[in-house]
Design a protein around this motif. Sequence first.
Motif, PDB file in Angstrom:
ATOM      1  N   LEU A 257       0.973  -1.243   0.122  1.00 49.99           N
ATOM      2  CA  LEU A 257      -0.063   0.088  -0.024  1.00 49.99           C
ATOM      3  C   LEU A 257       0.957   1.231  -0.182  1.00 49.99           C
ATOM      4  CD1 LEU A 257      -2.855   1.071  -0.024  1.00 49.99           C
ATOM      5  CD2 LEU A 257      -2.818   0.776   2.669  1.00 49.99           C
ATOM      6  N   ALA A 258       2.059   1.238   0.716  1.00 52.97           N
ATOM      7  CA  ALA A 258       2.963   2.338   0.814  1.00 52.97           C
ATOM      8  C   ALA A 258       3.424   2.723  -0.769  1.00 52.97           C
ATOM      9  CB  ALA A 258       4.011   2.170   1.617  1.00 52.97           C
TER      10      ALA A 258
ATOM     11  N   ARG B 205       8.204  -1.317  13.226  1.00 55.80           N
ATOM     12  CA  ARG B 205       8.963  -0.251  12.643  1.00 55.80           C
ATOM     13  C   ARG B 205       8.279   0.271  11.382  1.00 55.80           C
ATOM     14  NH1 ARG B 205      15.031  -2.978  12.531  1.00 55.80           N
ATOM     15  NH2 ARG B 205      15.635  -2.760  14.800  1.00 55.80           N
ATOM     16  N   THR B 206       7.579  -0.656  10.556  1.00 54.65           N
ATOM     17  CA  THR B 206       6.908  -0.259   9.308  1.00 54.65           C
ATOM     18  C   THR B 206       5.599   0.555   9.756  1.00 54.65           C
ATOM     19  OG1 THR B 206       7.633  -2.118   8.243  1.00 54.65           O
ATOM     20  CG2 THR B 206       5.937  -1.132   7.306  1.00 54.65           C
ATOM     21  N   ILE B 207       5.057   0.221  10.669  1.00 53.22           N
ATOM     22  CA  ILE B 207       3.713   1.011  11.367  1.00 53.22           C
ATOM     23  C   ILE B 207       4.203   2.458  11.767  1.00 53.22           C
ATOM     24  CG2 ILE B 207       2.040   1.222  12.994  1.00 53.22           C
ATOM     25  CD1 ILE B 207       1.682  -1.937  12.961  1.00 53.22           C
ATOM     26  N   ARG B 208       5.327   2.505  12.387  1.00 50.36           N
ATOM     27  CA  ARG B 208       5.612   3.893  13.057  1.00 50.36           C
ATOM     28  C   ARG B 208       6.369   4.746  11.763  1.00 50.36           C
ATOM     29  NH1 ARG B 208       7.497   0.347  17.102  1.00 50.36           N
ATOM     30  NH2 ARG B 208       9.634   0.261  16.195  1.00 50.36           N
ATOM     31  N   ASP B 209       6.822   3.943  10.646  1.00 51.07           N
ATOM     32  CA  ASP B 209       7.378   4.735   9.588  1.00 51.07           C
ATOM     33  C   ASP B 209       6.166   5.358   8.798  1.00 51.07           C
ATOM     34  OD1 ASP B 209       9.024   5.907   7.558  1.00 51.07           O
ATOM     35  OD2 ASP B 209       9.789   3.955   6.895  1.00 51.07           O
ATOM     36  N   ILE B 210       5.261   4.522   8.535  1.00 46.19           N
ATOM     37  CA  ILE B 210       4.035   4.947   7.725  1.00 46.19           C
ATOM     38  C   ILE B 210       3.253   6.140   8.552  1.00 46.19           C
ATOM     39  CG2 ILE B 210       2.016   4.353   6.744  1.00 46.19           C
ATOM     40  CD1 ILE B 210       2.979   1.610   5.975  1.00 46.19           C
ATOM     41  N   SER B 211       3.110   5.846   9.671  1.00 50.43           N
ATOM     42  CA  SER B 211       2.500   6.926  10.798  1.00 50.43           C
ATOM     43  C   SER B 211       3.184   8.190  10.685  1.00 50.43           C
ATOM     44  CB  SER B 211       2.355   6.363  12.138  1.00 50.43           C
ATOM     45  OG  SER B 211       1.563   5.196  11.935  1.00 50.43           O
ATOM     46  N   ARG B 212       4.609   8.270  10.691  1.00 47.67           N
ATOM     47  CA  ARG B 212       5.207   9.596  10.778  1.00 47.67           C
ATOM     48  C   ARG B 212       4.974  10.188   9.317  1.00 47.67           C
ATOM     49  NH1 ARG B 212       9.343   6.528  13.711  1.00 47.67           N
ATOM     50  NH2 ARG B 212      10.072   6.197  11.799  1.00 47.67           N
ATOM     51  N   GLN B 213       5.254   9.499   8.325  1.00 46.87           N
ATOM     52  CA  GLN B 213       4.941  10.105   6.918  1.00 46.87           C
ATOM     53  C   GLN B 213       3.650  10.704   6.588  1.00 46.87           C
ATOM     54  OE1 GLN B 213       7.112   8.582   3.798  1.00 46.87           O
ATOM     55  NE2 GLN B 213       8.114   6.985   4.931  1.00 46.87           N
ATOM     56  N   ILE B 214       2.622   9.845   7.003  1.00 49.50           N
ATOM     57  CA  ILE B 214       1.166  10.209   6.713  1.00 49.50           C
ATOM     58  C   ILE B 214       0.543  11.306   7.927  1.00 49.50           C
ATOM     59  CG2 ILE B 214       0.726   8.017   5.576  1.00 49.50           C
ATOM     60  CD1 ILE B 214      -0.912   7.264   7.900  1.00 49.50           C
TER      61      ILE B 214
ATOM     62  N   GLY C  33      -0.826  14.175   9.515  1.00 51.35           N
ATOM     63  CA  GLY C  33      -1.203  15.654   8.889  1.00 51.35           C
ATOM     64  C   GLY C  33      -1.802  15.396   7.527  1.00 51.35           C
ATOM     65  N   ASP C  34      -1.840  14.431   6.734  1.00 57.04           N
ATOM     66  CA  ASP C  34      -2.394  14.311   5.420  1.00 57.04           C
ATOM     67  C   ASP C  34      -3.812  13.551   5.654  1.00 57.04           C
ATOM     68  OD1 ASP C  34      -2.884  13.624   2.915  1.00 57.04           O
ATOM     69  OD2 ASP C  34      -1.085  13.888   2.145  1.00 57.04           O
ATOM     70  N   ALA C  35      -4.817  14.288   5.526  1.00 57.32           N
ATOM     71  CA  ALA C  35      -6.087  13.550   5.763  1.00 57.32           C
ATOM     72  C   ALA C  35      -6.423  12.508   4.612  1.00 57.32           C
ATOM     73  CB  ALA C  35      -7.226  14.676   5.648  1.00 57.32           C
ATOM     74  N   GLU C  36      -5.957  12.638   3.405  1.00 58.46           N
ATOM     75  CA  GLU C  36      -6.288  11.871   2.350  1.00 58.46           C
ATOM     76  C   GLU C  36      -5.485  10.413   2.673  1.00 58.46           C
ATOM     77  OE1 GLU C  36      -5.910  11.411  -2.530  1.00 58.46           O
ATOM     78  OE2 GLU C  36      -5.411  13.270  -1.465  1.00 58.46           O
ATOM     79  N   LEU C  37      -4.270  10.620   3.005  1.00 59.92           N
ATOM     80  CA  LEU C  37      -3.324   9.454   3.350  1.00 59.92           C
ATOM     81  C   LEU C  37      -3.647   8.732   4.466  1.00 59.92           C
ATOM     82  CD1 LEU C  37       0.248  10.634   2.330  1.00 59.92           C
ATOM     83  CD2 LEU C  37      -1.200   8.928   1.025  1.00 59.92           C
ATOM     84  N   ASP C  38      -3.984   9.334   5.465  1.00 64.77           N
ATOM     85  CA  ASP C  38      -4.557   8.984   6.693  1.00 64.77           C
ATOM     86  C   ASP C  38      -5.914   8.382   6.805  1.00 64.77           C
ATOM     87  OD1 ASP C  38      -4.719   8.926   9.825  1.00 64.77           O
ATOM     88  OD2 ASP C  38      -6.771   9.661   9.273  1.00 64.77           O
ATOM     89  N   ALA C  39      -6.861   8.430   5.523  1.00 63.31           N
ATOM     90  CA  ALA C  39      -8.012   7.750   5.278  1.00 63.31           C
ATOM     91  C   ALA C  39      -7.551   6.490   4.624  1.00 63.31           C
ATOM     92  CB  ALA C  39      -8.900   8.685   4.559  1.00 63.31           C
TER      93      ALA C  39
ATOM     94  N   SER D  72      -5.877  -0.366   7.090  1.00 66.84           N
ATOM     95  CA  SER D  72      -4.651  -1.221   7.198  1.00 66.84           C
ATOM     96  C   SER D  72      -3.787  -1.330   8.302  1.00 66.84           C
ATOM     97  CB  SER D  72      -3.803  -0.987   5.839  1.00 66.84           C
ATOM     98  OG  SER D  72      -4.502  -1.281   4.734  1.00 66.84           O
ATOM     99  N   LEU D  73      -3.534   0.099   8.857  1.00 66.30           N
ATOM    100  CA  LEU D  73      -2.765   0.160   9.966  1.00 66.30           C
ATOM    101  C   LEU D  73      -3.549  -0.253  11.385  1.00 66.30           C
ATOM    102  CD1 LEU D  73      -1.526   4.134   9.507  1.00 66.30           C
ATOM    103  CD2 LEU D  73      -0.209   1.870   9.529  1.00 66.30           C
ATOM    104  N   TYR D  74      -5.057  -0.052  11.285  1.00 70.99           N
ATOM    105  CA  TYR D  74      -5.492  -0.602  12.437  1.00 70.99           C
ATOM    106  C   TYR D  74      -5.547  -2.125  12.480  1.00 70.99           C
ATOM    107  CZ  TYR D  74      -9.602  -2.836  14.741  1.00 70.99           C
ATOM    108  OH  TYR D  74     -10.709  -3.385  15.709  1.00 70.99           O
TER     109      TYR D  74
END
Length: 337
Positions: free
Chosen positions: A178-179, A226-235, A237-243, A248-250
């Motif tokens: 997905l990333a 590590r993958t979860i934390r890396d993706i969480s940091r990059q998305i 503040g971005d509402a589109e990427l957060d949605a 998948s993160l849940y």
Amino acid sequence: MSRPREKRETGEQDLFRSRLDQIINMKHELVRLAQAIDWPVLKERFGAVYSDGPGMPPLPTRLMAGLAILKHTFNLSDEVLCERWVENPYFQYLCGEEFFRHDLPFDRSSMTRWRSRMGEERIVALLQESLSIAVKTGAMKPTDTRQVIVDTTVQPKNVMFPTDAKLIHRARERLVRLAKRAGLDLRQTYVRVGKLALIKQQRYAHAKQFKRANKALRRLKTYLGRTIRDISRQIAGDAELDALFKWSLYQASTVLEQRQRQRGRKIYSLHAHEVECIGKGKAHAPYEFGVKVSVATTLKRSKGGQFALHAKALPGNPYDGHTLAAIIPDMEKTIGN
């Protein structure tokens, strides 16, 4: 979505082809079934999901309903049913064809889309029509439905056995894919070392070297965390990427935190989140992975056999005794008794 163009019995002759009713045995069980089914009622029930509008018209209702009847009558998969339909003139007659066809008038995926579009409520119309035909033909008496047996069973899902290591590995793979589609540049994907850690964990567990197996499992958890934390940091503040990553993160976080004997909801399959672990006390299968289903049948065997009066999926693995309050009214509505 536009309404389907229903086929009508034209009675026309073809100089180069013979009509099906001229080459098949009209006393065959499928021919008699086709003549006994009230097709206009099914067309009205199933046609309610459509509306007159632009677009290509859907396939005829009799064709799709006939395919559903054949699939469950002979317990066939969609692929096998398509193969048999081309070869069997009785199958084609039941589905409303006048002349024998050597090709499929539909795509196999059309059956899946039709079932999802109709939903559970309208598929019940097929069950009601089958019971109506049973009464008309004398295979069952209306009094046979006064006493019924209601029981639950497990509808197993075709998923892999949910070990912690496999779920953690699959959750990381899904996040990495997905990333990449979202254009994120991860610090590390763990594709090679993650697969190696999974192989080691499985081999150590098979050899009953549990200390080494647990060490490999902790390594898999580290890669996923590590993958979860890396993706969480990059998305952040971005509402589109957060949605996009929310579900998948849940799932990945739940798989990372869940334990073997914990109470409450657990994830046993990432692509089929409705799967539950159900134990029905079977000696050959202590635990089954699927969805609990309630089935109601006649108490006594009718002249035509044992008839199923009601079937309903029960997500959430509820206690059997608590399901009767919802099942009995639904069953009475289905059989009208």
